[in-house]
Design an enzyme around this catalytic site. Sequence first.
Site, PDB file in Angstrom:
ATOM      1  N   LEU A 146     -10.787  -2.300   4.456  1.00  0.00           N
ATOM      2  CA  LEU A 146      -9.701  -1.339   4.283  1.00  0.00           C
ATOM      3  C   LEU A 146      -9.380  -0.729   5.641  1.00  0.00           C
ATOM      4  O   LEU A 146     -10.242  -0.670   6.519  1.00  0.00           O
ATOM      5  CB  LEU A 146     -10.115  -0.201   3.332  1.00  0.00           C
ATOM      6  N   ASP A 147      -8.155  -0.242   5.804  1.00  0.00           N
ATOM      7  CA  ASP A 147      -7.810   0.523   6.997  1.00  0.00           C
ATOM      8  C   ASP A 147      -8.757   1.711   7.106  1.00  0.00           C
ATOM      9  O   ASP A 147      -9.209   2.256   6.088  1.00  0.00           O
ATOM     10  CB  ASP A 147      -6.380   1.049   6.927  1.00  0.00           C
ATOM     11  N   LYS A 148      -9.016   2.141   8.314  1.00  0.00           N
ATOM     12  CA  LYS A 148      -9.916   3.272   8.555  1.00  0.00           C
ATOM     13  C   LYS A 148      -9.521   4.507   7.747  1.00  0.00           C
ATOM     14  O   LYS A 148     -10.370   5.182   7.162  1.00  0.00           O
ATOM     15  CB  LYS A 148      -9.918   3.606  10.044  1.00  0.00           C
ATOM     16  N   THR A 157      -7.732   4.700   4.994  1.00  0.00           N
ATOM     17  CA  THR A 157      -7.641   4.489   3.550  1.00  0.00           C
ATOM     18  C   THR A 157      -9.019   4.651   2.924  1.00  0.00           C
ATOM     19  O   THR A 157      -9.999   4.113   3.429  1.00  0.00           O
ATOM     20  CB  THR A 157      -7.099   3.080   3.235  1.00  0.00           C
ATOM     21  N   HIS A 212      -1.320  -3.298   6.636  1.00  0.00           N
ATOM     22  CA  HIS A 212      -0.535  -2.084   6.357  1.00  0.00           C
ATOM     23  C   HIS A 212       0.550  -2.308   5.296  1.00  0.00           C
ATOM     24  O   HIS A 212       1.553  -1.602   5.273  1.00  0.00           O
ATOM     25  CB  HIS A 212       0.139  -1.570   7.640  1.00  0.00           C
TER      26      HIS A 212
END
Length: 237
Positions: free
Chosen positions: A52-54, A56, A149
């Site tokens: 996951l994105d940092k 999120t 994203h």
Amino acid sequence: MKLEIIYEDDQLIAFNKPSGLLSIPDRFNAEIPNLYRMAQAKYESIIPVHRLDKDTSGIICFAKNEESHKYLSQLFESRSVEKYYTALVNGRMITPSGSIEMPISENMAKRGTMIVHKRGKQAHTDYETIKEWQGYTLLRIRIHTGRTHQIRVHMQYIGHPVVADPIYSNGKGLYISSLKKNFKNADPLGEEKPILNRLALHAAQLRFEGMDGKQVEIDAPLPKDLSASVKQLDKWS
């Protein structure tokens, strides 16, 4: 930081990742704290399956052995995993539900960011309204593809960027003063603390078929800041 285990069986383990924590080590700075290294302290043999994105929060799965890693990786690559997110976005939706099928490409003018562009890869996002207030909407989102994203870019594209997104919006968090009329700040320093001051995106649920043929469903409860945001929106909007 205490890691929250939300699912475990003989083949995999899943954590509820907090916002602000990397999923795996940064390739440029391995010393930055990350979920994988923290989990390895207890589960030495685990192998990352996805990320996951940092900023999120939500579900991150790790395989416990090579066999389960191969199986789970194939599920993700073949899009056989149902992935659902909860997002607080700016504005009220014109339609309560819908699909966004627009290609996503790297933004050549700003490295590290993405844009909707015809040269990009196909991307498919479904959304459904959970709740709405004056100026905000809580969405349940399913992504059928896994572009970088993707949710953030698609929501910006339709004019409803994710709240507090520092890249695809103005990065502004959620404040009581923006919800409550005649708000009086009690802080002696005059600085109002935000209810939510990070990307309002949470990986809430995964569904897939396990190695034994049984259906696996993993749910990650909303973090405190997102839950508090919903309560304050209910109260003041």
